[in-house]
Design a protein around this motif. Structure first.
Motif, short mmCIF file in Angstrom:
data_model
loop_
_atom_site.label_atom_id
_atom_site.label_comp_id
_atom_site.label_asym_id
_atom_site.label_seq_id
_atom_site.Cartn_x
_atom_site.Cartn_y
_atom_site.Cartn_z
N ARG A 65 0.83 -1.22 0.00
CA ARG A 65 0.00 0.00 0.00
C ARG A 65 0.86 1.26 0.00
O ARG A 65 0.45 2.30 -0.50
CB ARG A 65 -0.93 -0.01 1.21
N ALA A 66 2.05 1.18 0.58
CA ALA A 66 2.94 2.34 0.59
C ALA A 66 3.34 2.73 -0.82
O ALA A 66 3.50 3.93 -1.13
CB ALA A 66 4.19 2.04 1.42
N ASP A 67 3.48 1.76 -1.72
CA ASP A 67 3.82 2.04 -3.12
C ASP A 67 2.66 2.75 -3.82
O ASP A 67 2.86 3.69 -4.59
CB ASP A 67 4.13 0.74 -3.87
N VAL A 68 1.43 2.28 -3.53
CA VAL A 68 0.24 2.90 -4.12
C VAL A 68 0.11 4.35 -3.63
O VAL A 68 -0.16 5.26 -4.40
CB VAL A 68 -1.03 2.10 -3.77
N PHE A 106 -6.09 1.40 -5.76
CA PHE A 106 -5.78 2.78 -6.14
C PHE A 106 -6.93 3.70 -5.73
O PHE A 106 -6.72 4.77 -5.16
CB PHE A 106 -5.54 2.88 -7.65
N ARG A 107 -8.16 3.28 -6.02
CA ARG A 107 -9.32 4.09 -5.68
C ARG A 107 -9.44 4.28 -4.18
O ARG A 107 -9.74 5.38 -3.70
CB ARG A 107 -10.58 3.43 -6.25
N GLU A 108 -9.21 3.21 -3.43
CA GLU A 108 -9.32 3.30 -1.97
C GLU A 108 -8.27 4.24 -1.38
O GLU A 108 -8.58 5.07 -0.51
CB GLU A 108 -9.17 1.90 -1.36
N GLU A 109 -7.04 4.13 -1.86
CA GLU A 109 -5.97 5.01 -1.38
C GLU A 109 -6.20 6.46 -1.83
O GLU A 109 -5.91 7.40 -1.09
CB GLU A 109 -4.61 4.53 -1.86
N LEU A 110 -6.72 6.62 -3.03
CA LEU A 110 -7.00 7.98 -3.54
C LEU A 110 -8.09 8.65 -2.72
O LEU A 110 -8.01 9.85 -2.44
CB LEU A 110 -7.41 7.92 -5.01
N PHE A 154 -18.44 7.33 -4.78
CA PHE A 154 -17.96 6.00 -4.35
C PHE A 154 -18.01 5.90 -2.82
O PHE A 154 -18.38 4.86 -2.27
CB PHE A 154 -16.54 5.76 -4.85
N ARG A 155 -17.65 6.96 -2.14
CA ARG A 155 -17.66 6.95 -0.68
C ARG A 155 -19.07 6.70 -0.14
O ARG A 155 -19.25 5.97 0.84
CB ARG A 155 -17.14 8.29 -0.14
#
Length: 297
Positions: A65-68, A106-110, A154-155
């Motif tokens: 997740r750190a990379d994302v 990606f969407r979750e981290e964004l 989305f949220r």
């Protein structure tokens, strides 16, 4: 003007090559940083597929997740630092395509990142280097608002409307529907306004002036248009569901439902006008625009 334009192109190319060079020497995420710079460079054409695919790979579920999070930070930095409309729109295209085609991580981290910094809210962005840049800057701002609203939707919905698969409400049903067709009253009254707000932002993505004929704007607009179909279907199926239960609602809920129903009718007209406007664009050759039908009480 021609000399100034040539200078800007040369300066932009120099900045891109300098950033690539720095990434090769200094970056822990060398390949990703280079892919981001090359995908969002100053060249007025869509991001090259091989660079976009590298970004997809860097934000896949198999990566930490750190990379994302780093990828999102790098894209946010690229967007916030630039004053060039081409770099800005290509950064938004990369974000949009990764939301649509990339891994859900990606969407979750964004979504987490946007809550902390709201980096897609670029209301002050402008490139006033030419009349074209000025018109395209206005479209970049509306595009960013649409993507911000997409995350907010989305949220609220807890699922991505674009990746949803239509399903049949029963084994004997002849037609597949959006999941809004099966929601209860409380869920509908929460989700339909979110979908309508997303559609409002989408209809606002109407290019004006020189931006109307620009290929890069049309490329991004095509991504937006593709999303309009499922959003409209979800709203329409939700309205059918809402109408079915209307007379069993409390007075308070019925008033809310009536407002949602009225807005749906207005938006159907606005969306039809938006489609008519877009049919004059080159991109329309590849689209089959749906028939819009309003549900009646």
């Amino acid at each position: 003007m021609g000399t100034f334009t040539s200078f800007r192109k040369a300066y932009g190319a120099l900045k891109d090559s300098t950033k690539v060079g720095l990434a090769k020497v200094n970056s822990e995420y060398k390949d990703l940083d280079i892919a981001i710079v090359k995908a969002t460079n100053h060249v007025e054409c869509p991001p090259k597929e091989r660079h976009v695919r590298k970004i997809f790979s860097a934000t896949s579920v198999i990566r930490p997740r750190a990379d994302v999070a780093y990828c999102i930070h790098a894209l946010a930095k690229r967007l916030s630092k630039t004053r060039n409309w081409i770099v800005a729109i290509k950064t938004l295209i990369v974000i949009h395509r990764t939301l649509r085609e990339g891994d859900p991580t990606f969407r979750e981290e964004l979504l987490n990142y946007s809550h902390r910094g709201h980096f897609l809210q670029i209301s002050n962005f402008k490139d006033d280097s030419s009349p074209l840049a000025w018109d395209c800057s206005a479209w970049v701002r509306t595009y960013a608002l649409f993507l911000e609203e997409r995350l907010e939707c989305f949220r609220i919905l807890k699922y991505d409307i674009e990746s949803e698969r239509l399903t049949k409400s029963s084994p004997t049903a002849s037609k597949a529907h959006s999941r809004t067709r099966l929601l209860n009253c409380d869920e509908l009254l929460e989700q339909l306004p979110a979908l309508q707000q997303l559609l409002y932002r989408l209809i606002g993505c109407q290019p004006e002036g020189s931006a109307y004929h620009n290929y890069l704007v049309q490329y991004a607009l095509a991504l937006v248009l593709k999303e309009s179909f499922k959003i409209y279907c979800a709203i329409n199926d939700g309205i059918i569901n809402l109408v079915d239960m209307f007379f069993d609602m409390s007075r308070h809920d019925a008033v809310k439902a009536l407002d949602i129903y009225k807005r749906a009718g207005q938006q159907a007209e606005s969306l039809a006008d938006f489609y008519d406007y877009c049919k004059g664009l080159e991109l329309a050759r590849n689209f089959q625009f749906p028939m819009l039908r309003q549900v009646t009480l």
